[in-house]
Write a protein that holds these residues in place. Structure first.
Motif, PDB file in Angstrom:
ATOM      1  N   ALA A  20      55.999   9.415  21.912  1.00 12.69           N
ATOM      2  CA  ALA A  20      54.672   9.053  22.411  1.00 12.69           C
ATOM      3  C   ALA A  20      54.370   9.711  23.758  1.00 12.69           C
ATOM      4  O   ALA A  20      53.228  10.107  24.020  1.00 12.69           O
ATOM      5  N   GLU A  21      55.373   9.825  24.615  1.00 18.83           N
ATOM      6  CA  GLU A  21      55.153  10.452  25.927  1.00 18.83           C
ATOM      7  C   GLU A  21      54.818  11.928  25.767  1.00 18.83           C
ATOM      8  O   GLU A  21      53.939  12.454  26.453  1.00 18.83           O
ATOM      9  N   LEU A  22      55.513  12.608  24.869  1.00 18.62           N
ATOM     10  CA  LEU A  22      55.223  14.014  24.610  1.00 18.62           C
ATOM     11  C   LEU A  22      53.803  14.175  24.069  1.00 18.62           C
ATOM     12  O   LEU A  22      53.064  15.062  24.486  1.00 18.62           O
ATOM     13  N   GLY A  28      46.882  15.254  27.111  1.00 19.31           N
ATOM     14  CA  GLY A  28      46.344  15.333  28.466  1.00 19.31           C
ATOM     15  C   GLY A  28      46.167  16.770  28.928  1.00 19.31           C
ATOM     16  O   GLY A  28      45.160  17.123  29.549  1.00 19.31           O
ATOM     17  N   SER A  29      47.129  17.617  28.620  1.00 23.26           N
ATOM     18  CA  SER A  29      47.001  19.030  29.013  1.00 23.26           C
ATOM     19  C   SER A  29      45.900  19.718  28.222  1.00 23.26           C
ATOM     20  O   SER A  29      45.195  20.582  28.756  1.00 23.26           O
TER      21      SER A  29
END
Length: 95
Positions: A20-22, A28-29
């Motif tokens: 999930a963080e990836l 976001g990027s």
């Protein structure tokens, strides 16, 4: 547990998982790049809408190709929007 929920759980176990963080950092990027490229918020939203539509089409395609809906004892034909929403919620979203 209904057969649709059981089918969704079975498919969830088979699918590869993503961190999930990836995912959040990647998304976001992507948004940051769109803001830099287009600067106009309306155009950024239009691009995000287009990207979201493409992702949705790919998700449906993956659902139809990997979920053997007829082999799970589920109706292969949804008769109304409620049936469709139930199959997507209990089977498709778990993928």
């Amino acid at each position: 547990m209904t057969s649709k929920a059981q089918a969704g759980t079975a498919l969830w176990a088979k699918m590869p998982k993503a961190n999930a963080e990836l995912f959040a950092l990647t998304y976001g990027s992507l948004v940051t790049e769109l803001v830099r490229d287009y600067e106009d918020p309306i155009e950024v939203n239009a691009q995000l809408d287009r990207i979201g539509h493409s992702i949705g089409v790919r998700c449906v395609d993956e659902f139809l190709s990997k979920a053997d809906v007829s082999g799970m004892g589920l109706s292969t034909q949804c008769n109304n929007l409620r049936d469709t929403a139930e199959v997507v919620a209990k089977v498709g979203f778990k993928m």
